[in-house]
Enzyme design. Structure first.
Site, short mmCIF file in Angstrom:
data_model
loop_
_atom_site.label_atom_id
_atom_site.label_comp_id
_atom_site.label_asym_id
_atom_site.label_seq_id
_atom_site.Cartn_x
_atom_site.Cartn_y
_atom_site.Cartn_z
N GLU A 170 0.85 -1.18 0.00
CA GLU A 170 0.00 0.00 0.00
C GLU A 170 0.89 1.24 0.00
O GLU A 170 2.08 1.16 0.32
CB GLU A 170 -0.89 0.05 1.25
CG GLU A 170 -1.94 -1.04 1.33
CD GLU A 170 -2.79 -0.92 2.57
OE1 GLU A 170 -3.96 -1.33 2.52
OE2 GLU A 170 -2.28 -0.42 3.60
N HIS A 173 6.83 9.19 6.18
CA HIS A 173 7.22 9.93 7.36
C HIS A 173 8.67 10.33 7.21
O HIS A 173 9.38 9.86 6.31
CB HIS A 173 7.01 9.10 8.63
CG HIS A 173 7.69 7.77 8.60
ND1 HIS A 173 8.98 7.61 8.99
CD2 HIS A 173 7.24 6.56 8.21
CE1 HIS A 173 9.32 6.35 8.86
NE2 HIS A 173 8.30 5.69 8.39
#
Length: 296
Positions: A208, A246
């Site tokens: 994903e 991130h």
């Protein structure tokens, strides 16, 4: 990973709504659930399974247990998992989502020291079709065979399994590694397990957007995996200007040479393509790519 149809299983959180629901489904599939644990419910029998207040009480009565399926509230997950490890259980399936990240950090340190395999959290679990079900899989979509399926997605795993089953490509195992920010076992661990598994001929990896686990898996496949691998990336239609990774993953990607767009669908697809791994455009394309790779 040495699970089989003979493996003994314990369900933690069996008295909860999800615990009782999925215990019944796992038992109906033939999974040998020998005990359940829910504090305050000891002495009851739920879904035909004796219930205990503590894991050690369950072990004392039922004998050694191979795996625990944990369906407790997020803030009780760490205590439940540590209780299972202390009782000698070395396969943990964490179905609950939203487990506090620091709790997972603590759990994984202890799991590493005790050689415990942790799947999840936020995982549908593990299924060895025709043998054992640990978790929440709709078992009717799966069929026994020789394709290993490793996925970050829950429902998409089931869709792909259905396509494989309809194409007469049964599965040796399906594993949902989990969708939370910090999970236990990784793509790399399961790639190694399936590469060494005599029952698996080829592997389907379902990723994903977000994070860098797919990019790392692509590199690992080049370095260490001999069996054919087919990849699929979910979320390729997500907005291109919305970064899903991130800071640590972005910096790591620059060091590794994967580019600055770590976490995007393009980054993941490019990583697999550079590694020579076929990437399906749609889940329905996976069976044909597998047949090409296996020359059948």
């Amino acid at each position: 990973m040495d699970l089989s149809a003979r493996s003994k299983v314990l369900v933690q959180g069996i008295a909860g709504a999800l615990g009782s629901l999925y215990t019944a489904r796992m038992r109906a599939y033939g999974t040998s659930i020998v005990a359940g644990v829910s504090p305050g419910h000891g002495g009851q029998v739920l879904e035909g399974v004796p219930v205990f207040d503590l894991v050690e009480q369950a072990i004392a009565t039922a004998g050694p247990v191979d795996a625990a399926v944990i369906l407790v509230e997020p803030y009780r997950m760490l205590d439940a998992a540590l209780e299972a490890i202390a009782a000698g259980i070395r396969h943990l399936v964490l179905v609950t989502e939203g487990v506090p990240p620091l709790d997972m950090v603590k759990l994984l340190h202890i799991a590493e020291r005790t050689d415990t395999l942790v799947v999840g959290p936020d995982s549908p679990g593990i299924i060895l079709p025709g043998k054992i079900l640990l978790g929440t899989y709709p078992a009717e979509l799966y069929s026994p065979g020789r394709i290993g399926l490793i996925s970050r997605s829950g429902t998409l795993t089931h869709e792909i399994a259905l396509h494989l089953t309809q194409a007469e490509l049964g599965q040796s195992i399906a594993v949902g590694i989990g969708g939370d920010r910090i999970v236990g076992s990784s793509f790399q661990q399961w790639l190694q397990i399936l590469d060494e598994d005599d029952q698996t001929e080829a592997i389907v990896l379902v990723g994903e957007i977000g994070g860098n686990s797919e990019e790392e898996a692509a590199r690992y496949i080049v370095e260490a995996i001999d069996k054919p691998v087919i990849a699929y990336i979910a979320g390729r239609t997500a907005p291109k200007n919305h970064r899903m990774g991130h800071a640590g993953a972005i910096i790591a990607s620059l060091v590794a040479g994967w580019g600055s767009e770590i976490g995007t669908p393009d980054s993941k697809v490019t990583a697999f393509q550079k590694a020579g791994i076929p990437v399906a455009d749609r889940p329905s394309d996976i069976p044909s790519l597998l047949k090409q790779a296996l020359r059948i």
